[in-house]
Design a protein around this motif. Sequence first.
Motif, PDB file in Angstrom:
ATOM      1  N   PRO A 335       0.844  -1.198   0.000  1.00 21.09           N
ATOM      2  CA  PRO A 335       0.000   0.000   0.000  1.00 21.09           C
ATOM      3  C   PRO A 335       0.880   1.250   0.000  1.00 21.09           C
ATOM      4  O   PRO A 335       1.957   1.266   0.615  1.00 21.09           O
ATOM      5  CB  PRO A 335      -0.789  -0.133   1.301  1.00 21.09           C
ATOM      6  CG  PRO A 335      -0.822  -1.604   1.548  1.00 21.09           C
ATOM      7  CD  PRO A 335       0.486  -2.128   1.070  1.00 21.09           C
ATOM      8  N   ARG A 336       0.442   2.280  -0.678  1.00 23.07           N
ATOM      9  CA  ARG A 336       1.277   3.463  -0.872  1.00 23.07           C
ATOM     10  C   ARG A 336       1.802   4.048   0.439  1.00 23.07           C
ATOM     11  O   ARG A 336       2.946   4.507   0.511  1.00 23.07           O
ATOM     12  CB  ARG A 336       0.492   4.521  -1.647  1.00 23.07           C
ATOM     13  CG  ARG A 336       1.340   5.662  -2.183  1.00 23.07           C
ATOM     14  CD  ARG A 336       0.511   6.586  -3.050  1.00 23.07           C
ATOM     15  NE  ARG A 336       0.030   5.878  -4.244  1.00 23.07           N
ATOM     16  CZ  ARG A 336      -0.979   6.296  -4.985  1.00 23.07           C
ATOM     17  NH1 ARG A 336      -1.649   7.387  -4.642  1.00 23.07           N
ATOM     18  NH2 ARG A 336      -1.344   5.614  -6.062  1.00 23.07           N
ATOM     19  N   LYS A 337       0.997   4.008   1.477  1.00 21.94           N
ATOM     20  CA  LYS A 337       1.416   4.595   2.754  1.00 21.94           C
ATOM     21  C   LYS A 337       2.572   3.827   3.392  1.00 21.94           C
ATOM     22  O   LYS A 337       3.262   4.357   4.266  1.00 21.94           O
ATOM     23  CB  LYS A 337       0.235   4.648   3.707  1.00 21.94           C
ATOM     24  CG  LYS A 337      -0.368   3.295   4.028  1.00 21.94           C
ATOM     25  CD  LYS A 337      -1.617   3.438   4.877  1.00 21.94           C
ATOM     26  CE  LYS A 337      -2.262   2.068   5.141  1.00 21.94           C
ATOM     27  NZ  LYS A 337      -3.525   2.203   5.902  1.00 21.94           N
ATOM     28  N   GLU A 338       2.800   2.588   2.958  1.00 22.36           N
ATOM     29  CA  GLU A 338       3.889   1.780   3.519  1.00 22.36           C
ATOM     30  C   GLU A 338       5.147   1.784   2.656  1.00 22.36           C
ATOM     31  O   GLU A 338       6.159   1.191   3.020  1.00 22.36           O
ATOM     32  CB  GLU A 338       3.416   0.323   3.682  1.00 22.36           C
ATOM     33  CG  GLU A 338       2.237   0.155   4.630  1.00 22.36           C
ATOM     34  CD  GLU A 338       1.777  -1.281   4.733  1.00 22.36           C
ATOM     35  OE1 GLU A 338       2.635  -2.184   4.573  1.00 22.36           O
ATOM     36  OE2 GLU A 338       0.569  -1.525   4.917  1.00 22.36           O
ATOM     37  N   MET A 339       5.090   2.466   1.512  1.00 23.14           N
ATOM     38  CA  MET A 339       6.219   2.458   0.580  1.00 23.14           C
ATOM     39  C   MET A 339       7.350   3.375   1.054  1.00 23.14           C
ATOM     40  O   MET A 339       7.101   4.411   1.681  1.00 23.14           O
ATOM     41  CB  MET A 339       5.761   2.910  -0.813  1.00 23.14           C
ATOM     42  CG  MET A 339       4.962   1.872  -1.574  1.00 23.14           C
ATOM     43  SD  MET A 339       4.634   2.477  -3.240  1.00 23.14           S
ATOM     44  CE  MET A 339       3.856   1.032  -3.958  1.00 23.14           C
ATOM     45  N   PRO A 340       8.595   3.018   0.750  1.00 19.68           N
ATOM     46  CA  PRO A 340       9.719   3.898   1.094  1.00 19.68           C
ATOM     47  C   PRO A 340       9.715   5.153   0.229  1.00 19.68           C
ATOM     48  O   PRO A 340       9.138   5.171  -0.862  1.00 19.68           O
ATOM     49  CB  PRO A 340      10.943   3.029   0.801  1.00 19.68           C
ATOM     50  CG  PRO A 340      10.484   2.054  -0.227  1.00 19.68           C
ATOM     51  CD  PRO A 340       9.034   1.784   0.087  1.00 19.68           C
ATOM     52  N   LYS A 341      10.373   6.207   0.723  1.00 18.26           N
ATOM     53  CA  LYS A 341      10.480   7.463  -0.023  1.00 18.26           C
ATOM     54  C   LYS A 341      11.943   7.774  -0.297  1.00 18.26           C
ATOM     55  O   LYS A 341      12.828   7.328   0.426  1.00 18.26           O
ATOM     56  CB  LYS A 341       9.821   8.598   0.764  1.00 18.26           C
ATOM     57  CG  LYS A 341       8.323   8.399   0.971  1.00 18.26           C
ATOM     58  CD  LYS A 341       7.700   9.559   1.729  1.00 18.26           C
ATOM     59  CE  LYS A 341       6.194   9.340   1.911  1.00 18.26           C
ATOM     60  NZ  LYS A 341       5.568  10.461   2.670  1.00 18.26           N
ATOM     61  N   ASP A 379      -4.058  -1.062  -7.371  1.00 21.91           N
ATOM     62  CA  ASP A 379      -4.711   0.090  -7.987  1.00 21.91           C
ATOM     63  C   ASP A 379      -3.775   1.297  -7.854  1.00 21.91           C
ATOM     64  O   ASP A 379      -3.599   1.832  -6.755  1.00 21.91           O
ATOM     65  CB  ASP A 379      -6.047   0.379  -7.303  1.00 21.91           C
ATOM     66  CG  ASP A 379      -6.870   1.430  -8.037  1.00 21.91           C
ATOM     67  OD1 ASP A 379      -6.271   2.337  -8.629  1.00 21.91           O
ATOM     68  OD2 ASP A 379      -8.111   1.352  -8.005  1.00 21.91           O
ATOM     69  N   PHE A 380      -3.173   1.704  -8.966  1.00 24.94           N
ATOM     70  CA  PHE A 380      -2.211   2.808  -8.903  1.00 24.94           C
ATOM     71  C   PHE A 380      -2.883   4.148  -8.635  1.00 24.94           C
ATOM     72  O   PHE A 380      -2.225   5.096  -8.216  1.00 24.94           O
ATOM     73  CB  PHE A 380      -1.404   2.868 -10.212  1.00 24.94           C
ATOM     74  CG  PHE A 380      -0.326   1.829 -10.292  1.00 24.94           C
ATOM     75  CD1 PHE A 380       0.940   2.076  -9.792  1.00 24.94           C
ATOM     76  CD2 PHE A 380      -0.578   0.588 -10.860  1.00 24.94           C
ATOM     77  CE1 PHE A 380       1.939   1.110  -9.852  1.00 24.94           C
ATOM     78  CE2 PHE A 380       0.407  -0.380 -10.931  1.00 24.94           C
ATOM     79  CZ  PHE A 380       1.677  -0.116 -10.424  1.00 24.94           C
ATOM     80  N   LYS A 381      -4.181   4.244  -8.865  1.00 23.62           N
ATOM     81  CA  LYS A 381      -4.885   5.494  -8.579  1.00 23.62           C
ATOM     82  C   LYS A 381      -5.100   5.678  -7.088  1.00 23.62           C
ATOM     83  O   LYS A 381      -4.892   6.764  -6.540  1.00 23.62           O
ATOM     84  CB  LYS A 381      -6.232   5.516  -9.316  1.00 23.62           C
ATOM     85  CG  LYS A 381      -6.100   5.631 -10.831  1.00 23.62           C
ATOM     86  CD  LYS A 381      -7.473   5.710 -11.485  1.00 23.62           C
ATOM     87  CE  LYS A 381      -7.341   5.852 -12.998  1.00 23.62           C
ATOM     88  NZ  LYS A 381      -8.662   5.920 -13.673  1.00 23.62           N
ATOM     89  N   THR A 382      -5.528   4.620  -6.415  1.00 23.91           N
ATOM     90  CA  THR A 382      -5.806   4.719  -4.970  1.00 23.91           C
ATOM     91  C   THR A 382      -4.587   4.384  -4.125  1.00 23.91           C
ATOM     92  O   THR A 382      -4.518   4.754  -2.951  1.00 23.91           O
ATOM     93  CB  THR A 382      -6.948   3.775  -4.579  1.00 23.91           C
ATOM     94  OG1 THR A 382      -6.529   2.410  -4.797  1.00 23.91           O
ATOM     95  CG2 THR A 382      -8.196   4.061  -5.401  1.00 23.91           C
ATOM     96  N   GLY A 383      -3.618   3.673  -4.729  1.00 21.95           N
ATOM     97  CA  GLY A 383      -2.449   3.271  -3.961  1.00 21.95           C
ATOM     98  C   GLY A 383      -2.734   2.119  -3.018  1.00 21.95           C
ATOM     99  O   GLY A 383      -1.986   1.896  -2.061  1.00 21.95           O
ATOM    100  N   GLU A 384      -3.799   1.370  -3.287  1.00 23.52           N
ATOM    101  CA  GLU A 384      -4.167   0.241  -2.426  1.00 23.52           C
ATOM    102  C   GLU A 384      -4.137  -1.066  -3.214  1.00 23.52           C
ATOM    103  O   GLU A 384      -4.310  -1.080  -4.432  1.00 23.52           O
ATOM    104  CB  GLU A 384      -5.572   0.454  -1.840  1.00 23.52           C
ATOM    105  CG  GLU A 384      -5.691   1.661  -0.914  1.00 23.52           C
ATOM    106  CD  GLU A 384      -4.876   1.509   0.355  1.00 23.52           C
ATOM    107  OE1 GLU A 384      -4.657   0.353   0.793  1.00 23.52           O
ATOM    108  OE2 GLU A 384      -4.452   2.536   0.918  1.00 23.52           O
ATOM    109  N   ARG A 385      -3.919  -2.160  -2.488  1.00 23.78           N
ATOM    110  CA  ARG A 385      -3.901  -3.490  -3.101  1.00 23.78           C
ATOM    111  C   ARG A 385      -5.140  -4.243  -2.648  1.00 23.78           C
ATOM    112  O   ARG A 385      -5.443  -4.297  -1.453  1.00 23.78           O
ATOM    113  CB  ARG A 385      -2.637  -4.232  -2.684  1.00 23.78           C
ATOM    114  CG  ARG A 385      -2.378  -5.503  -3.472  1.00 23.78           C
ATOM    115  CD  ARG A 385      -1.059  -6.133  -3.048  1.00 23.78           C
ATOM    116  NE  ARG A 385      -1.113  -6.611  -1.674  1.00 23.78           N
ATOM    117  CZ  ARG A 385      -0.058  -6.698  -0.871  1.00 23.78           C
ATOM    118  NH1 ARG A 385       1.123  -6.312  -1.298  1.00 23.78           N
ATOM    119  NH2 ARG A 385      -0.175  -7.167   0.363  1.00 23.78           N
ATOM    120  N   GLU A 386      -5.840  -4.819  -3.622  1.00 21.62           N
ATOM    121  CA  GLU A 386      -7.071  -5.543  -3.334  1.00 21.62           C
ATOM    122  C   GLU A 386      -6.904  -7.016  -3.713  1.00 21.62           C
ATOM    123  O   GLU A 386      -6.080  -7.356  -4.569  1.00 21.62           O
ATOM    124  CB  GLU A 386      -8.254  -4.949  -4.133  1.00 21.62           C
ATOM    125  CG  GLU A 386      -8.494  -3.471  -3.901  1.00 21.62           C
ATOM    126  CD  GLU A 386      -9.012  -3.184  -2.500  1.00 21.62           C
ATOM    127  OE1 GLU A 386      -9.524  -4.123  -1.858  1.00 21.62           O
ATOM    128  OE2 GLU A 386      -8.902  -2.024  -2.054  1.00 21.62           O
TER     129      GLU A 386
END
Length: 558
Positions: A335-341, A379-386
Amino acid sequence: METSKKITVEVNGFRKIMVAGGISLLELKDKIAIKEDPLVPVVGALYNNRIMGLEYKITRNSNVRYITTKDVEGANIYRKSLSHLLHAAFMDITKGKATLKIEHSLNKGYFYSYISKKPLTETLVKKIKNRMDELVSEDMRFNKRECEVEDALDVFEKTGVRDRFYLLKYLSIPKVTIYGLLGCVTLGQGPLVPSTGYLKLFSLNYYPPGMVLTFPGTKKPKELPSSPEQKKLFQIYSEQRAWSKILDVDSAGKLNRLIINRKIDDLTWVSEGLHEKKISQVADIITKNVKKKRVILLAGPSSSGKTTFAKRLKIQLLVNGIDPRVISLDNYYLPRKEMPKDGNGVIDFENIGALDLELINRHLKQLIKGEKIQIPEYDFKTGEREPGTDVVSLSGNQVAIFEGIHCMNENLTSLIDKEEKYKIYISVLTKLNIDYVNHIPTSTVRLIRRIVRDYQFRGYSARHTIRQWPLVRAGEEINIFPYQEEADIMFNSSLVYEMSVLKGYVEPLLKEIEDSDEEYTQAKQLLHFISNFVYITPECVPLTSILREFIGGSGFHY
């Protein structure tokens, strides 16, 4: 033209100076006393976004940015000058009894082959290196001359350098630039340093059956790079050298000769046939070990043709009775919030830490055991994995193919034994060079492929692609190239004729870039490079060719 009038020159983007017209870039540099390190010399300049040698005379108001070996453009000038220096020293030592030919990149340098009745020895390489050192100490000028094409052809014919003769013979240009050092004359492919004294940092080492010339990189321009030996890469290049020798097409001039003489069809089909044979051999290796190795990992740099390779490999596997299941690693992003920056706080999608490594390894283990897995959907738009709808399992005659930039990195599949997976590396290992002195970087071929593909299928301009290219290359240096020797199999996706086809697509796109744009410098270089090739129409390209991935008209759906 009058050269005594005063002109205004803005130097390095912050300093304006009034000078007399006709002053050279070298004289201007000395006049304003630019500080430079002897090991990181100023080797040229960007003059109104054009790469120029220091001997160039300024005759109008302009912007000038001096470039050193820390800059990509400066590093290219340094490498080309070194190659000319090596050829001059080689000719001086061997007295025309042997031929030296630049081949390809290797171990952070260039590999050169040696053509003679007698094999190359380490003693001879040391003599050549010593002569290069002497020429550097003597600080000899590279003699630059503008001349008519016919005059240059006479020079190349008299000196017996057929590679440069054929290159120039088939180009539709009235005048050319040639450079001379001792008895070595080359066709200008961009500026060189003014004299040999600039070329203080290099090494030349015996590497049977040839030699490797090593030079500093842009990140650490004061030292020579260290590099792990690239044995697997060298083996692939060796195969290509043998193939090029048989067909007698190892330079742009010889390719152009075939095109002009209407003999390109055979070369096209042999090039494509070689690809098909190699892909078939890969499929046979996988089939032979299908009971033990069920996981196939594909990786390669941008625009290497991975997608078409995967499709053609799938066909060959099906011919062998093997049913491959292709799985995209893009669905395994966290999920995008868990990705490194990165250092700028931007999400780093190219970091291996952006992938759910635990889930990847768990799914692979389940597949190897014959269990079912449910492929997630990202989903690259929401940044979530379903949870996805695709359920996959492997029966006795099935393998799983994963494609992604990290597939050569052992950390991606660390819980899977090496005896249970194949790693296949796809890259564009260019088969030919401009001539025997001037190298064609694989990155140049890939950039041209990408410019054409981005315009054809993504609606991006050449300017946009060129602007993004340094970021792409930086990611490859971190995530792909350090792991290429981990591959079990390497596949070379280059086609010896492709530049002649791509020329018709990329030239108009590059010409749209204005000289006021930052990307103009790169565009001008690419236009000069592509001008070395005679154009051929795309009708000669088979529908299954990897080249179709970039120009369109493929028989595959992407």
